[in-house]
Design a protein around this motif. Structure first.
Motif, PDB file in Angstrom:
ATOM      1  N   ARG A  81       0.828  -1.195   0.000  1.00 13.53           N
ATOM      2  CA  ARG A  81       0.000   0.000   0.000  1.00 13.53           C
ATOM      3  C   ARG A  81       0.870   1.255   0.000  1.00 13.53           C
ATOM      4  NH1 ARG A  81      -2.504  -1.206   4.313  1.00 13.53           N
ATOM      5  NH2 ARG A  81      -3.956  -2.564   3.225  1.00 13.53           N
ATOM      6  N   ASP A  82       1.925   1.255   0.842  1.00 15.95           N
ATOM      7  CA  ASP A  82       2.818   2.415   0.919  1.00 15.95           C
ATOM      8  C   ASP A  82       3.623   2.582  -0.369  1.00 15.95           C
ATOM      9  OD1 ASP A  82       1.927   2.906   3.479  1.00 15.95           O
ATOM     10  OD2 ASP A  82       3.627   1.920   4.456  1.00 15.95           O
ATOM     11  N   ILE A  83       4.100   1.473  -0.923  1.00 18.59           N
ATOM     12  CA  ILE A  83       4.902   1.549  -2.148  1.00 18.59           C
ATOM     13  C   ILE A  83       4.076   2.076  -3.312  1.00 18.59           C
ATOM     14  CG2 ILE A  83       6.079   0.136  -3.893  1.00 18.59           C
ATOM     15  CD1 ILE A  83       6.989  -1.669  -1.522  1.00 18.59           C
ATOM     16  N   LEU A  84       2.860   1.575  -3.463  1.00 20.06           N
ATOM     17  CA  LEU A  84       2.003   2.012  -4.564  1.00 20.06           C
ATOM     18  C   LEU A  84       1.662   3.491  -4.438  1.00 20.06           C
ATOM     19  CD1 LEU A  84      -0.317  -1.118  -4.720  1.00 20.06           C
ATOM     20  CD2 LEU A  84       1.372  -0.447  -6.449  1.00 20.06           C
ATOM     21  N   ALA A  85       1.425   3.945  -3.203  1.00 18.05           N
ATOM     22  CA  ALA A  85       1.152   5.373  -2.999  1.00 18.05           C
ATOM     23  C   ALA A  85       2.382   6.208  -3.314  1.00 18.05           C
ATOM     24  CB  ALA A  85       0.693   5.611  -1.561  1.00 18.05           C
TER      25      ALA A  85
ATOM     26  N   ASP B 222     -15.662   2.304  -1.974  1.00 17.64           N
ATOM     27  CA  ASP B 222     -14.343   2.387  -2.585  1.00 17.64           C
ATOM     28  C   ASP B 222     -13.606   3.676  -2.260  1.00 17.64           C
ATOM     29  OD1 ASP B 222     -14.931  -0.030  -3.776  1.00 17.64           O
ATOM     30  OD2 ASP B 222     -15.509   0.850  -5.703  1.00 17.64           O
ATOM     31  N   VAL B 223     -14.279   4.647  -1.657  1.00 19.60           N
ATOM     32  CA  VAL B 223     -13.694   5.983  -1.555  1.00 19.60           C
ATOM     33  C   VAL B 223     -12.474   6.005  -0.639  1.00 19.60           C
ATOM     34  CG1 VAL B 223     -14.123   8.379  -0.880  1.00 19.60           C
ATOM     35  CG2 VAL B 223     -15.878   7.091  -2.102  1.00 19.60           C
ATOM     36  N   ALA B 224     -12.583   5.465   0.569  1.00 20.24           N
ATOM     37  CA  ALA B 224     -11.463   5.519   1.513  1.00 20.24           C
ATOM     38  C   ALA B 224     -10.227   4.833   0.945  1.00 20.24           C
ATOM     39  CB  ALA B 224     -11.859   4.881   2.849  1.00 20.24           C
ATOM     40  N   GLU B 225     -10.400   3.658   0.377  1.00 18.83           N
ATOM     41  CA  GLU B 225      -9.257   2.922  -0.155  1.00 18.83           C
ATOM     42  C   GLU B 225      -8.619   3.665  -1.323  1.00 18.83           C
ATOM     43  OE1 GLU B 225      -6.289   0.311  -0.319  1.00 18.83           O
ATOM     44  OE2 GLU B 225      -7.837   0.426   1.230  1.00 18.83           O
ATOM     45  N   ASN B 226      -9.435   4.286  -2.172  1.00 20.46           N
ATOM     46  CA  ASN B 226      -8.882   5.028  -3.304  1.00 20.46           C
ATOM     47  C   ASN B 226      -8.151   6.284  -2.858  1.00 20.46           C
ATOM     48  OD1 ASN B 226      -9.744   4.199  -6.377  1.00 20.46           O
ATOM     49  ND2 ASN B 226     -11.093   3.288  -4.844  1.00 20.46           N
ATOM     50  N   LEU B 227      -8.578   6.882  -1.756  1.00 17.97           N
ATOM     51  CA  LEU B 227      -7.816   7.983  -1.190  1.00 17.97           C
ATOM     52  C   LEU B 227      -6.463   7.499  -0.673  1.00 17.97           C
ATOM     53  CD1 LEU B 227     -10.626   9.846   0.771  1.00 17.97           C
ATOM     54  CD2 LEU B 227      -9.257  10.848  -1.065  1.00 17.97           C
ATOM     55  N   LEU B 228      -6.474   6.370   0.001  1.00 16.14           N
ATOM     56  CA  LEU B 228      -5.234   5.861   0.594  1.00 16.14           C
ATOM     57  C   LEU B 228      -4.238   5.378  -0.448  1.00 16.14           C
ATOM     58  CD1 LEU B 228      -6.765   3.992   3.661  1.00 16.14           C
ATOM     59  CD2 LEU B 228      -5.281   5.996   3.725  1.00 16.14           C
ATOM     60  N   ASN B 229      -4.724   4.795  -1.538  1.00 20.30           N
ATOM     61  CA  ASN B 229      -3.785   4.282  -2.538  1.00 20.30           C
ATOM     62  C   ASN B 229      -3.418   5.308  -3.612  1.00 20.30           C
ATOM     63  OD1 ASN B 229      -5.842   4.300  -4.519  1.00 20.30           O
ATOM     64  ND2 ASN B 229      -6.342   2.149  -4.217  1.00 20.30           N
ATOM     65  N   GLY B 230      -3.955   6.528  -3.500  1.00 24.07           N
ATOM     66  CA  GLY B 230      -3.569   7.586  -4.426  1.00 24.07           C
ATOM     67  C   GLY B 230      -4.405   7.679  -5.675  1.00 24.07           C
ATOM     68  N   GLU B 231      -5.376   6.791  -5.853  1.00 18.93           N
ATOM     69  CA  GLU B 231      -6.255   6.892  -7.016  1.00 18.93           C
ATOM     70  C   GLU B 231      -7.168   8.116  -6.915  1.00 18.93           C
ATOM     71  OE1 GLU B 231      -6.364   5.008  -9.843  1.00 18.93           O
ATOM     72  OE2 GLU B 231      -4.509   4.130  -9.072  1.00 18.93           O
ATOM     73  N   LEU B 232      -7.482   8.525  -5.691  1.00 24.25           N
ATOM     74  CA  LEU B 232      -8.208   9.763  -5.436  1.00 24.25           C
ATOM     75  C   LEU B 232      -7.312  10.706  -4.644  1.00 24.25           C
ATOM     76  CD1 LEU B 232     -11.797   8.696  -4.274  1.00 24.25           C
ATOM     77  CD2 LEU B 232     -11.231   9.930  -6.368  1.00 24.25           C
ATOM     78  N   THR B 233      -7.523  12.007  -4.840  1.00 21.78           N
ATOM     79  CA  THR B 233      -6.774  13.001  -4.079  1.00 21.78           C
ATOM     80  C   THR B 233      -7.613  13.587  -2.954  1.00 21.78           C
ATOM     81  OG1 THR B 233      -5.791  13.624  -6.218  1.00 21.78           O
ATOM     82  CG2 THR B 233      -5.269  15.000  -4.318  1.00 21.78           C
ATOM     83  N   LEU B 234      -8.865  13.881  -3.248  1.00 18.02           N
ATOM     84  CA  LEU B 234      -9.774  14.518  -2.304  1.00 18.02           C
ATOM     85  C   LEU B 234     -11.159  13.905  -2.436  1.00 18.02           C
ATOM     86  CD1 LEU B 234      -8.788  18.185  -3.190  1.00 18.02           C
ATOM     87  CD2 LEU B 234      -8.201  17.068  -1.039  1.00 18.02           C
TER      88      LEU B 234
END
Length: 300
Positions: free
Chosen positions: A72-76, A132-144
């Motif tokens: 998770r950290d590497i992908l972000a 899906d929102v929280a996970e996409n924020l954490l993995n960088g797919e979403l910004t805000l």
């Protein structure tokens, strides 16, 4: 040296998140047997078992927990490296923003202010299923995310405003003549159901009415979006619980009446904690939104 690709890390992280190879495969847009074979290949390379699997259960082993967290950290980090590289090359920073309902006034004003006052960013708006929102924020797919409360380790939120809840009905509806509407008055009318995959609104309405001894009688239709929902309300029977700002929009043939006793729901702007360090555009948007909320009287 172990040869794991970013794709391998994505597989492990997604399986750990979903606790199901079938669900993980669906979100990765791949076949379930292909994902199972990839997981077996990864475990052979590492010579450790990453997941305990049975016909009804899948859970990460201690080794799987470690690799999923590291993945998770590497992908972000990779995502942030791409952002910084593009900005260094003179391209605008892309901010991917989830909006829970794009037709409402609050998110429209926030995005308009951000576009006007953060010219170095390119804002890409989207609406995702709520799960899906929280996970996409954490993995960088979403910004805000501009929505209700979104929680998760590594996420931060600022409260933008509270909006009073009311009922939206046809001008021909019996409740259209009421100055205030009490929950008991909704008992005889179908309540418009909002797609539960996209929003938790139905659950909130169920809880709100239940607190006042009313069981929601849901409409046969399930919709998402104000424009679609407003079409259903013209039957002069169905009601829709919604926000005060909706009543200020131009809605032909519909009226909004406040609920009594008064009840409000909050809007938040949610972001990943480390994005403040890595993204000047995110920090600028937060400053703009705080100023907007103050100028509009949304916050003290």
């Amino acid at each position: 040296m172990m040869d794991l690709t970013l794709r391998d890390l994505e597989y492990v992280e997604m399986i750990a998140q979903e606790r199901s190879i079938t669900r993980a495969a669906a979100r990765l847009h791949m076949a379930q047997p292909a994902l199972s074979q990839s997981l077996q290949r990864i475990e052979r390379r590492l010579a450790v078992r990453l997941f305990e699997r049975s016909s009804r259960h899948l859970a990460p082993t201690p080794a799987g927990e470690v690799l999923a967290a590291e993945a998770r950290d590497i992908l972000a980090s990779v995502q942030q490296a791409v952002v910084r590289t593009r900005v260094a090359g003179g391209l605008p920073e892309v901010l991917r923003v989830h909006v829970s309902e794009s037709s409402l006034i609050t998110p429209r004003r926030i995005l308009a202010a951000a576009r006007a006052h953060v010219p170095g960013a390119a804002i890409h708006q989207t609406t995702l299923p709520r799960r899906d929102v929280a996970e996409n924020l954490l993995n960088g797919e979403l910004t805000l995310a501009v929505a209700g409360s979104i929680r998760g380790a590594g996420l931060q939120s600022i409260k933008i405003r509270d909006e009073r809840i009311g009922v939206l009905v046809s001008e021909r509806h019996p409740l259209a003549r009421s100055e205030l509407v009490e929950p008991a008055q909704l008992a005889g009318h179908p309540v418009l159901s909002i797609d539960p995959e996209m929003s938790s609104w139905d659950a909130w309405v169920t809880s709100y009415l239940g607190d006042h001894g009313v069981a929601a009688r849901w409409s046969k239709e399930v919709v998402f979006g104000l424009s679609t929902g407003s079409d259903v309300l013209h039957d002069a029977d169905t009601v829709m619980l919604t926000l005060e700002s909706v009543g200020r929009d131009h809605l032909d043939g519909l009226v909004w009446r406040p609920m009594s006793p008064a009840r409000s729901v909050p809007w938040f702007l949610t972001y990943r904690e480390d994005s403040l360090r890595d993204s000047p555009a995110v920090a600028a948007v937060l400053r703009v939104v705080r100023r907007l909320a103050h100028d509009q009287g949304w916050t003290a």
